[in-house]
Scaffold this motif. Sequence first.
Motif, mmCIF file in Angstrom:
data_model
loop_
_atom_site.group_PDB
_atom_site.id
_atom_site.type_symbol
_atom_site.label_atom_id
_atom_site.label_comp_id
_atom_site.label_asym_id
_atom_site.label_seq_id
_atom_site.Cartn_x
_atom_site.Cartn_y
_atom_site.Cartn_z
ATOM 1 N N LEU A 100 -10.407 -0.557 28.175
ATOM 2 C CA LEU A 100 -11.481 -1.422 27.683
ATOM 3 C C LEU A 100 -11.154 -2.891 27.922
ATOM 4 O O LEU A 100 -12.008 -3.664 28.387
ATOM 5 C CB LEU A 100 -11.703 -1.156 26.197
ATOM 6 N N LEU A 101 -9.925 -3.279 27.626
ATOM 7 C CA LEU A 101 -9.523 -4.674 27.845
ATOM 8 C C LEU A 101 -9.553 -5.031 29.329
ATOM 9 O O LEU A 101 -9.992 -6.129 29.707
ATOM 10 C CB LEU A 101 -8.120 -4.900 27.274
ATOM 11 N N ILE A 102 -9.086 -4.108 30.177
ATOM 12 C CA ILE A 102 -9.102 -4.360 31.624
ATOM 13 C C ILE A 102 -10.529 -4.507 32.121
ATOM 14 O O ILE A 102 -10.836 -5.387 32.951
ATOM 15 C CB ILE A 102 -8.379 -3.229 32.379
ATOM 16 N N SER A 103 -11.419 -3.656 31.621
ATOM 17 C CA SER A 103 -12.811 -3.716 32.076
ATOM 18 C C SER A 103 -13.449 -5.057 31.711
ATOM 19 O O SER A 103 -14.205 -5.625 32.509
ATOM 20 C CB SER A 103 -13.612 -2.562 31.467
ATOM 21 N N VAL A 104 -13.128 -5.584 30.525
ATOM 22 C CA VAL A 104 -13.654 -6.894 30.130
ATOM 23 C C VAL A 104 -13.134 -7.976 31.078
ATOM 24 O O VAL A 104 -13.900 -8.813 31.586
ATOM 25 C CB VAL A 104 -13.257 -7.222 28.680
ATOM 26 N N ALA B 175 -37.084 -14.099 40.689
ATOM 27 C CA ALA B 175 -37.505 -12.695 40.604
ATOM 28 C C ALA B 175 -36.395 -11.762 41.050
ATOM 29 O O ALA B 175 -36.171 -10.694 40.454
ATOM 30 C CB ALA B 175 -38.747 -12.486 41.463
ATOM 31 N N ARG B 176 -35.690 -12.155 42.116
ATOM 32 C CA ARG B 176 -34.596 -11.334 42.621
ATOM 33 C C ARG B 176 -33.461 -11.264 41.598
ATOM 34 O O ARG B 176 -32.853 -10.203 41.388
ATOM 35 C CB ARG B 176 -34.085 -11.922 43.935
ATOM 36 N N ARG B 177 -33.195 -12.389 40.943
ATOM 37 C CA ARG B 177 -32.138 -12.418 39.934
ATOM 38 C C ARG B 177 -32.494 -11.514 38.749
ATOM 39 O O ARG B 177 -31.644 -10.794 38.215
ATOM 40 C CB ARG B 177 -31.927 -13.854 39.461
ATOM 41 N N ALA B 178 -33.772 -11.526 38.356
ATOM 42 C CA ALA B 178 -34.206 -10.659 37.270
ATOM 43 C C ALA B 178 -34.162 -9.189 37.680
ATOM 44 O O ALA B 178 -33.814 -8.318 36.884
ATOM 45 C CB ALA B 178 -35.620 -11.045 36.842
ATOM 46 N N GLU B 179 -34.486 -8.927 38.943
ATOM 47 C CA GLU B 179 -34.457 -7.548 39.440
ATOM 48 C C GLU B 179 -33.053 -6.970 39.400
ATOM 49 O O GLU B 179 -32.867 -5.779 39.101
ATOM 50 C CB GLU B 179 -34.997 -7.515 40.876
ATOM 51 N N LEU B 180 -32.056 -7.799 39.696
ATOM 52 C CA LEU B 180 -30.663 -7.353 39.683
ATOM 53 C C LEU B 180 -30.035 -7.436 38.299
ATOM 54 O O LEU B 180 -28.874 -7.053 38.131
ATOM 55 C CB LEU B 180 -29.843 -8.192 40.669
ATOM 56 N N GLY B 181 -30.764 -7.951 37.331
ATOM 57 C CA GLY B 181 -30.230 -8.067 35.976
ATOM 58 C C GLY B 181 -29.268 -9.214 35.802
ATOM 59 O O GLY B 181 -28.488 -9.231 34.836
ATOM 60 N N LEU B 182 -29.330 -10.202 36.693
ATOM 61 C CA LEU B 182 -28.386 -11.319 36.633
ATOM 62 C C LEU B 182 -28.892 -12.465 35.768
ATOM 63 O O LEU B 182 -28.195 -13.479 35.631
ATOM 64 C CB LEU B 182 -28.103 -11.843 38.053
ATOM 65 N N ASP B 183 -30.078 -12.317 35.226
ATOM 66 C CA ASP B 183 -30.625 -13.371 34.370
ATOM 67 C C ASP B 183 -30.245 -13.193 32.910
ATOM 68 O O ASP B 183 -30.472 -14.072 32.081
ATOM 69 C CB ASP B 183 -32.144 -13.430 34.503
ATOM 70 N N ALA B 184 -29.664 -12.053 32.577
ATOM 71 C CA ALA B 184 -29.260 -11.786 31.195
ATOM 72 C C ALA B 184 -27.899 -12.426 30.911
ATOM 73 O O ALA B 184 -27.107 -12.673 31.833
ATOM 74 C CB ALA B 184 -29.190 -10.276 30.952
ATOM 75 N N PRO B 185 -27.594 -12.697 29.663
ATOM 76 C CA PRO B 185 -26.254 -13.220 29.308
ATOM 77 C C PRO B 185 -25.165 -12.251 29.750
ATOM 78 O O PRO B 185 -25.369 -11.039 29.801
ATOM 79 C CB PRO B 185 -26.321 -13.349 27.782
ATOM 80 N N VAL B 186 -23.997 -12.797 30.049
ATOM 81 C CA VAL B 186 -22.919 -11.984 30.596
ATOM 82 C C VAL B 186 -22.467 -10.908 29.605
ATOM 83 O O VAL B 186 -22.071 -9.800 30.011
ATOM 84 C CB VAL B 186 -21.731 -12.873 31.018
ATOM 85 N N VAL B 187 -22.558 -11.202 28.308
ATOM 86 C CA VAL B 187 -22.166 -10.202 27.308
ATOM 87 C C VAL B 187 -23.110 -9.008 27.358
ATOM 88 O O VAL B 187 -22.682 -7.847 27.290
ATOM 89 C CB VAL B 187 -22.150 -10.828 25.897
ATOM 90 N N VAL B 188 -24.392 -9.273 27.502
ATOM 91 C CA VAL B 188 -25.375 -8.193 27.591
ATOM 92 C C VAL B 188 -25.169 -7.391 28.869
ATOM 93 O O VAL B 188 -25.217 -6.145 28.865
ATOM 94 C CB VAL B 188 -26.803 -8.771 27.545
ATOM 95 N N ARG B 189 -24.911 -8.087 29.961
ATOM 96 C CA ARG B 189 -24.691 -7.402 31.245
ATOM 97 C C ARG B 189 -23.453 -6.517 31.177
ATOM 98 O O ARG B 189 -23.443 -5.408 31.724
ATOM 99 C CB ARG B 189 -24.557 -8.428 32.362
ATOM 100 N N TYR B 190 -22.410 -7.002 30.498
ATOM 101 C CA TYR B 190 -21.207 -6.178 30.372
ATOM 102 C C TYR B 190 -21.479 -4.940 29.532
ATOM 103 O O TYR B 190 -21.010 -3.843 29.867
ATOM 104 C CB TYR B 190 -20.066 -6.990 29.740
ATOM 105 N N GLY B 191 -22.211 -5.102 28.450
ATOM 106 C CA GLY B 191 -22.521 -3.951 27.602
ATOM 107 C C GLY B 191 -23.299 -2.886 28.365
ATOM 108 O O GLY B 191 -23.016 -1.684 28.236
ATOM 109 N N ILE B 192 -24.267 -3.317 29.157
ATOM 110 C CA ILE B 192 -25.047 -2.367 29.959
ATOM 111 C C ILE B 192 -24.154 -1.694 30.995
ATOM 112 O O ILE B 192 -24.227 -0.473 31.204
ATOM 113 C CB ILE B 192 -26.232 -3.092 30.635
ATOM 114 N N TRP B 193 -23.304 -2.499 31.645
ATOM 115 C CA TRP B 193 -22.416 -1.936 32.676
ATOM 116 C C TRP B 193 -21.446 -0.927 32.062
ATOM 117 O O TRP B 193 -21.236 0.148 32.621
ATOM 118 C CB TRP B 193 -21.630 -3.061 33.353
ATOM 119 N N LEU B 194 -20.853 -1.253 30.912
ATOM 120 C CA LEU B 194 -19.888 -0.347 30.277
ATOM 121 C C LEU B 194 -20.565 0.952 29.857
ATOM 122 O O LEU B 194 -20.009 2.041 30.049
ATOM 123 C CB LEU B 194 -19.249 -1.030 29.075
#
Length: 319
Positions: free
Chosen positions: A17-21, A54-73
């Motif tokens: 978990l720590l490595i993934s963060v 639009a492209r950034r939103a499509e890739l999910g890059l417009d969300a905060p990094v914490v949210v993106r990490y939670g989705i990825w994990l």
Amino acid sequence: MLAYLARRLLINAAVFLLISVGVFLLVRAAPGDPVLTMVDPEQLASGTSAFIAARRAELGLDAPVVVRYGIWLRDALSGDLGYSFVSGRPVAEALGERVGPTVLLMSAALAIGLTLAVAAGTLAATRRDSAIDHITTVAGLGMISLPSFFLGIAAIYLFSLKLGWAPSSGMSTPGDGGGADILAHLVLPAAILALSVAGPFTRYVRAGLLTELSADYVRTAEAKGAGPARVLLRHALRNALVPLVTVTMIYIPQLLAGAVALEQVFAWPGMGQLAVSSVGQLDHPVVTGFAMYAAVLVLICNLAADLLNAVADPRIGVS
């Protein structure tokens, strides 16, 4: 044993978990914007801010990094490592296609390197302070000191360009791909990677065997009439190789690092080649996926080293 295994698995889960963060944050903090690399330079000059957004939103890059990490994990724990920014393919599928060539290269190199190390280390220990011992020591230090990519380039120049003994790149010849053809392409990269294994392992074998040859049980076996070969092979060498089990398992992740470099030199179609190209293309999902593969390999090898060492040597406990 079961309690020890359960405790280690819990620790490994926390470490994972720590490595993934760390990996997720470091990859996203790298310079460059992956969206801008996907936009045609002419469109970029004409001001396509709406398209970029639009492209950034499509890739999910417009969300905060914490949210993106939670989705990825959440997705990663179910085996979904996301999709490549460049090819659009699932990362797990893209890396899965490259696992075979990388494992083949690493396995061949490890087998060759261990064979050379045991032979050279045994020869050096049984002829201590002789010319053979000194030559083996110098050769081992040379293998440790010289980078594998340099040896790879030198091997291509000598054995491929000058002598024509082996192919210089790729895993197979177009239109062939048979076992003999793959073996011919495997010879050079596996041999060069094996040298990085043989160098340090030769020193381990030599040091361990010298310690065992001076032990009391060796003198006892000799006093009972056991011949030199029996004492060496059935007693001293067998015990000297026990620590090599741990060292080998711990060294496997380092072997992967060497394979990554040589896959670039020999154009070997493995995971390392894909990861390096993905770094240049800012393909964050692929880079993150490869880094997590490597992290899991490190955790598994360290756990296996502890367990195998306890099995190989009953004197070692797992309390």
